[in-house]
Every structure is written in C-alpha cells, then in structure tokens.
Design an enzyme around this catalytic site. Structure first.
Site, PDB file in Angstrom:
ATOM      1  N   HIS A 251       0.794  -1.220   0.156  1.00 57.90           N
ATOM      2  CA  HIS A 251      -0.005  -0.156  -0.132  1.00 57.90           C
ATOM      3  C   HIS A 251       0.775   1.168  -0.096  1.00 57.90           C
ATOM      4  CE1 HIS A 251       0.223   1.371   4.350  1.00 57.90           C
ATOM      5  NE2 HIS A 251       0.286   0.143   4.384  1.00 57.90           N
ATOM      6  N   ASP A 263       5.922   1.861   7.339  1.00 59.34           N
ATOM      7  CA  ASP A 263       4.549   1.488   6.694  1.00 59.34           C
ATOM      8  C   ASP A 263       3.857   2.303   6.041  1.00 59.34           C
ATOM      9  OD1 ASP A 263       2.000   0.627   7.023  1.00 59.34           O
ATOM     10  OD2 ASP A 263       1.585   1.285   8.948  1.00 59.34           O
ATOM     11  N   GLU A 295      -5.279   1.864   2.171  1.00 53.96           N
ATOM     12  CA  GLU A 295      -5.105   0.616   3.070  1.00 53.96           C
ATOM     13  C   GLU A 295      -5.402   1.107   4.433  1.00 53.96           C
ATOM     14  OE1 GLU A 295      -2.880  -2.558   5.779  1.00 53.96           O
ATOM     15  OE2 GLU A 295      -2.852  -0.315   5.789  1.00 53.96           O
ATOM     16  N   GLU A 296      -4.743   1.981   5.064  1.00 55.22           N
ATOM     17  CA  GLU A 296      -4.730   2.529   6.221  1.00 55.22           C
ATOM     18  C   GLU A 296      -6.352   2.815   6.779  1.00 55.22           C
ATOM     19  OE1 GLU A 296      -2.580   2.245   8.304  1.00 55.22           O
ATOM     20  OE2 GLU A 296      -0.664   2.554   7.353  1.00 55.22           O
ATOM     21  N   ASP A 326       3.542  -5.286   3.420  1.00 54.90           N
ATOM     22  CA  ASP A 326       3.471  -4.167   4.211  1.00 54.90           C
ATOM     23  C   ASP A 326       4.179  -4.248   5.445  1.00 54.90           C
ATOM     24  OD1 ASP A 326       2.041  -2.348   5.543  1.00 54.90           O
ATOM     25  OD2 ASP A 326       0.024  -3.491   5.340  1.00 54.90           O
ATOM     26  N   HIS A 424       2.821   4.341  12.882  1.00 53.25           N
ATOM     27  CA  HIS A 424       2.054   5.176  12.753  1.00 53.25           C
ATOM     28  C   HIS A 424       2.308   6.632  13.599  1.00 53.25           C
ATOM     29  CE1 HIS A 424      -1.518   2.329  11.640  1.00 53.25           C
ATOM     30  NE2 HIS A 424      -0.517   2.654  10.746  1.00 53.25           N
TER      31      HIS A 424
HETATM   32  C1  LIG Z   1       1.798  -2.896   6.733  1.00 48.20           C
HETATM   33  O1  LIG Z   1       1.896  -4.309   6.543  1.00 48.20           O
HETATM   34  C2  LIG Z   1       1.574  -4.763   7.754  1.00 48.20           C
HETATM   35  C3  LIG Z   1       1.903  -6.246   7.756  1.00 48.20           C
HETATM   36  O2  LIG Z   1       0.949  -6.874   6.550  1.00 48.20           O
HETATM   37  C4  LIG Z   1       0.047  -4.650   7.763  1.00 48.20           C
HETATM   38  O3  LIG Z   1      -0.480  -5.336   9.021  1.00 48.20           O
HETATM   39  C5  LIG Z   1      -0.210  -2.934   7.831  1.00 48.20           C
HETATM   40  O4  LIG Z   1      -1.429  -2.753   7.885  1.00 48.20           O
HETATM   41  C6  LIG Z   1       0.305  -2.385   6.757  1.00 48.20           C
HETATM   42  N1  LIG Z   1       0.587  -0.956   6.963  1.00 48.20           N
HETATM   43  C7  LIG Z   1       0.242  -0.180   6.068  1.00 48.20           C
HETATM   44  C8  LIG Z   1       0.207   1.300   6.544  1.00 48.20           C
HETATM   45  O5  LIG Z   1      -0.069  -0.564   5.132  1.00 48.20           O
END
Ligand SMILES: *[C@@H]1O[C@H](CO)[C@@H](O)[C@H](O)[C@H]1NC(C)=O
Ligand SMILES: *[C@@H]1O[C@H](CO)[C@@H](O)[C@H](O)[C@H]1NC(C)=O
Ligand SMILES: *[C@@H]1O[C@H](CO)[C@@H](O)[C@H](O)[C@H]1NC(C)=O
Ligand SMILES: *[C@@H]1O[C@H](CO)[C@@H](O)[C@H](O)[C@H]1NC(C)=O
Ligand SMILES: *[C@@H]1O[C@H](CO)[C@@H](O)[C@H](O)[C@H]1NC(C)=O
Ligand SMILES: *[C@@H]1O[C@H](CO)[C@@H](O)[C@H](O)[C@H]1NC(C)=O
Length: 506
Positions: A251, A263, A295-296, A326, A424
């Site tokens: 993402h 992240d 995604e967030e 991710d 975060h």
């Molecule tokens: C990053 O990857 C982790 C592991 O899959 C996932 O849990 C998390 O939601 C992801 N964070 C973002 C910002 O995508």
C-alpha cells in the site's frame, strides 16, 4: 519526479533500446543480484522527500499521497516494460486535530478515525465496567466527560453510549501500557467527541476520580470527514501469459501522523525495485504489481480493485497467486512469513498458500536466516484476494507489538520493545529503517517473483467457488498478550486485536 531525478532507480530498469527478445529469461539469482541497498535507499529517500514537501505525511487524497502515486506511475511507465494505469476511486477520508488539557495541563491524546467534532469543558466521571452497556453510565455522565477503559466492545460502542448518556466528551484509555495507536470508530456515527489516552494517564485519572478529587477536563475535537478521490497504481508486464498472472502488492498511503516510510513505504519501494529489475528479463507468466491506496482506512484500494475484476470473464481466476508486502523493514524486526499452511495459527489460505509460505521459508533457510510465522488473518491488502479464493502469502517485520525474548535469540534486537516503535508515528522516517531486513526481504520478493514468473505449476488453479468469509473473531486486545509461540501452544487462533489494515476498532 521523473526517473531522470532518480538515476539509481532508472539505472535498474533495462535501457529502452533493449527489446524483449534480446533479454534473458528471469532466474532467481539474476533478479536478486539486481536488488541493492542503493536502489532501496534511493526509493525510500524519494518517499521521504515527497512526505517532507507535503507537510510530513502521505495520507490518501493528500499532496503527499498523490505525489507518491505520480512517482510510481512515471517511474514504471518510463521503463516501457509495463502497461500502467491509475485506477481512481472515491473514499471517505477522516482526519483532523484535537487537544486535551486536564486540570490546566496538556495531556497526550489522539482522536479516533471517524470521530465527531465538538468541545467540552467539564468534570471527569468514571463509568462502571467497560462502558459497553448504557447502564454503565451513571446519571452524572450527562454534561460531563466520561472516562472509559478500552476492552470487550468496539470503541464505537463506547463513544455512542457516551453520547446517549448525554456526555459532552469521552476519554478512552488503553488497557495495555502506552497509547492506543490507530484507533477507529469504523464509520461515522452519533458519537461523543472522543479521544484516546495511554493506560498510564487513564489509571492516574481514574485514581483521582475514585478518590473524589475533581478533575477538570478541556477537550476539543476538530474532525475532518470528506470524500476524496484517490488512486491505485496497477502495472502489468507487457510480456508473459496474461491468463496466468502472478500478482503482488503493497500500500502506498501512510497514516496522517507520519511519513510512513516503513509502513508501508518499505513494501512499496521493495516491490518497485523488483519491478524495475524485472525489466531486464523475459518471463513466462505475466506479473502484475498493485500499489494500493487507502489501506490505512480499511484495505479500501485493494478491495476496490478486486471488486472490479470481472469474475464472469474469468479475470479473478487468472490471478493465480497474490503476494503482499506491508512493513518489511521494521527497526526491531523479526522475519515473519504469512502462515498460509495454518501450522502456527490454524488459519489456512486457499490451496497454494501453503506452497507460497514454503517457498519463502526455503529462501530464508538458504540465506541462513531464522524465520517465524505471522497470522494469516486477512488484515492487510491480501484479505480481498483471499475472499476470492486466490492463494496468497507475504512477509512482515512487525508493527507495534513487543518483540519476545525468543525472537531476540532468533533475530537479535531488543526484547519487550515494539518491532517498530515509530509505528503510525512521526518517527516512521528514513532514519528508522532496518536496511538489512529491507534488503533481505526484497531479495525474498525477487526470489518468489522469479520462481512464479517462470513456473506456476505448484500453485493449483483458483477454484470458482468463493471461500466462506474468513473468521474475524473479536478478541479484546490486552486480554491475552501472547507471543506467536504461546499462541501456537495454547491454540489461540486470532490476533490479539481486531483490525482492518492497521486500524484498531476495539
Ligand atoms: C503494513 O503491513 C502490515 C503487515 O501486513 C499490515 O498489517 C499493515 O496494515 C500495513 N500498514 C500499512 C500502512 O499498510
Ligand atoms: C489529489 O488527487 C485527487 C484526484 O485527482 C484530487 O481530487 C485532489 O485534490 C488531490 N489532492 C491534492 C492535495 O492535491
Ligand atoms: C460521501 O459519499 C457518499 C456516497 O455518495 C455519501 O453518501 C456521503 O454523504 C458522502 N460523505 C461526505 C462526508 O461527503
Ligand atoms: C464481464 O464479462 C462478461 C463475459 O465476458 C461480459 O458479458 C460482461 O459484460 C462483463 N461485465 C462487465 C461489468 O464488464
Ligand atoms: C482449527 O480450526 C478448525 C476450524 O475452525 C477447528 O475445527 C479445529 O479444531 C482447530 N484446530 C485447532 C488445533 O485448534
Ligand atoms: C537462529 O535462532 C537461534 C535461536 O533459536 C540462534 O541460536 C541462532 O543464532 C539464530 N541464527 C541466526 C542466523 O541468527
């Protein structure tokens, strides 16, 4: 923003002069050899520059996220090796600012996603139990600010009970040490303006209230709720068999609080480096890269993308496997592989997921590295693929949970400290990346892509029958702080918390 400003990344891609027929077939060794720290650093720096120029984050719909999308689009298009398109969709954005003072002193607090705006200047009243029932709210809750512990039921239930009890605001404190990061109310509703605070602050306030000491609270929430247009970036190799596609994704959005370089900038840059290196080779099966937005906010981009695949035309089944990345460079990392065979967490993926996990395991074994499993619970962008019966897998280096002593023996690092202490937070910057993990994980991605771009025979065809919805059981975070190993031993199946993407709703 064009690749001319990114000489290292540009150099990774094949020169436009080379036609596909002059290129050699991809092999794992040759593809891995093109993955370098220079390429990863250059890409991560680019995201950091984009975030810095846009006020410090890359949340979807913002300039920082749009610039991330254009950077990916331009870089991939310039190779000539991919068909690239931007897939736009509209998603509800939630953000804003908040402040909290207690007896005239500022206190650290965070608003919830989909919070309600409002302000309160009132005394603090503690609710009974965990505030999940309206009966837990004493009559003094009316026109007061209520103090509630996290646990047992979703944050949204507490925030709406607080409103129904006539409270002007709510403070929800953590039930494990530290702050609650990424708390969400899941959707807009009739809520008392609510803020989360740490367990330490919450228990100190509770002690004062219980001692009969008045606690004067000033709370303000300025929530932003608006529909924003955002983009997924999809790039598919021009070459290869488009009826048998290996897909992978990461993402591209960060949270509002920080630049999101681990992240999930790390996943984005990792797969971008693999995409650029792949341009030097021919492939048998087509490779599709998905850079997902929002995604967030609950896997919105990947969910939208999968919903646009025409099942009747067989487009879903043509995606033979999906790999997700991710957070692959957490500073206090463990090498975690999605538990596709269910051996550790008793959540198995569609047929083929076990093979994908085994191929990652074989990679780490041959690299002389330990690895462990992470629950295959669908709570990142691979969830929508699983729901369509597409086998999946992926890598993860950990987020806010503490690293166990056993994992320190396996991977080094610091016990009882989060895998990513900046998860975060504003500190998720290019200075807080584990470059060794970033490099090895990106080579692991290259290995799997070389393997499946050459041969998908190990992965069974996608069955037309959709899987039953995966269990998203609701545990109360903090009730059991078990390590993966303890989870294995005690048979506890789910994550200690319920989340879509990285957001907590309970
Ligand atoms: C990053 O990857 C982790 C592991 O899959 C996932 O849990 C998390 O939601 C992801 N964070 C973002 C910002 O995508
Ligand atoms: C980001 O792109 C979207 C879609 O084109 C646009 O609506 C929005 O205004 C852009 N945001 C900024 C801050 O430029
Ligand atoms: C966002 O769009 C949806 C669907 O059109 C609409 O129902 C909703 O009211 C909009 N929300 C906001 C905050 O504009
Ligand atoms: C999906 O594919 C079927 C069969 O090819 C076609 O009839 C239908 O119009 C397609 N649906 C959409 C929404 O494109
Ligand atoms: C694994 O999950 C299945 C299905 O939910 C259940 O029937 C089985 O008892 C579980 N096995 C273990 C060891 O927990
Ligand atoms: C793998 O883990 C074991 C402990 O379980 C440890 O002794 C060993 O040194 C680790 N290997 C590497 C390469 O870190």
């Amino acid at each position: 923003m064009r690749s001319s400003t990114l000489p290292v990344l540009a150099a990774l891609a094949a020169s436009c002069a080379a036609t596909e027929t002059e290129l050699p077939p991809v092999t794992s060794e040759a593809l891995q050899a093109l993955i370098s720290l220079d390429g990863l650093t250059s890409g991560a720096q680019q995201l950091q520059v984009i975030a810095d120029a846009a006020g410090g984050n890359r949340v979807f719909g913002s300039k920082g996220h749009n610039d991330t999308v254009y950077f990916l689009y331009d870089t991939l298009l310039a190779t000539g090796y991919y068909d690239v398109y931007l897939q736009d969709f509209v998603e509800l954005f939630s953000g804003g600012t908040s402040s909290l003072t207690v007896n005239g002193e500022a206190m650290e607090a965070d608003l919830f996603t989909y919070d309600s705006s409002g302000s309160a200047s009132a005394d603090l009243v503690a609710v009974s139990n965990l505030g999940c029932e309206l009966a837990d709210y004493p009559p003094e809750s009316a026109n007061a600010v209520v103090l509630i512990s996290r646990g047992e039921c979703p944050f949204a239930q507490k925030a709406s009970n607080a409103a129904a009890a006539g409270a002007l605001g709510a403070l929800i404190y953590n039930n494990v040490p530290g702050a609650i990061s990424g708390g969400t109310l899941s959707e807009p509703g009739d809520y008392a303006p609510s803020l989360s605070i740490s367990q330490e602050d919450g228990l100190a306030l509770l002690a004062q209230v219980e001692a009969g000491t008045p606690v004067a609270v000033e709370l303000e929430v300025n929530a932003i709720l608006e529909n924003r247009t955002t983009y997924n970036v999809i790039a598919e190799t021009k070459g290869g068999d488009h009826d048998n596609v290996i897909a992978l994704g990461a993402h591209t959005d960060s949270v509002e609080a920080g630049p999101g370089i681990n992240d999930n900038g790390s996943g984005t840059i990792g797969i971008l480096n693999v995409a650029l290196a792949l341009t030097r080779f021919t492939i048998t099966n087509a490779v599709r890269f998905g850079f997902w937005s929002a995604e967030e906010f609950g896997l919105k981009g990947s969910t939208y993308y999968v919903s646009t695949l025409n099942q009747t035309a067989g487009e879903t089944a043509k995606v033979r496997a999906y790999l997700n990345f991710d957070m692959i460079a957490s500073p206090n990392y463990a090498y975690m592989i999605y538990d596709g065979d269910g051996s550790s967490f008793n959540l198995t993926g569609p047929p083929g997921s076990a093979e994908i996990e085994a191929d990652f395991e074989a990679f780490f074994t041959s690299a002389g590295q330990n690895f462990t499993a992470t629950a295959f619970d669908g709570r990142s962008d691979y969830g929508p693929f699983l729901e369509n019966n597409i086998p999946a897998g992926g890598l993860f280096t950990g987020a806010e949970d503490p690293k166990t002593p056993e994992e320190v023996a396996m991977f080094g690092g610091t016990a009882d400290v989060a895998y990513d202490a900046n998860y975060h937070q504003p500190g998720d910057t290019i200075d807080n990346i584990a470059w060794d993990a970033f490099l090895l994980n990106t080579k692991a991605i290259a290995n799997s892509i070389a393997l499946y771009a050459t041969d998908l025979s190990k992965i069974p065809p996608v069955s037309a029958t959709a899987l039953p919805k995966r269990a998203r059981s609701v545990d109360v975070r903090g009730a059991v702080r078990s390590t993966p190993r303890q989870k294995r031993a005690s048979g506890i199946k789910s994550h200690a918390c319920t989340r879509r993407g990285h957001v907590l709703n309970i």
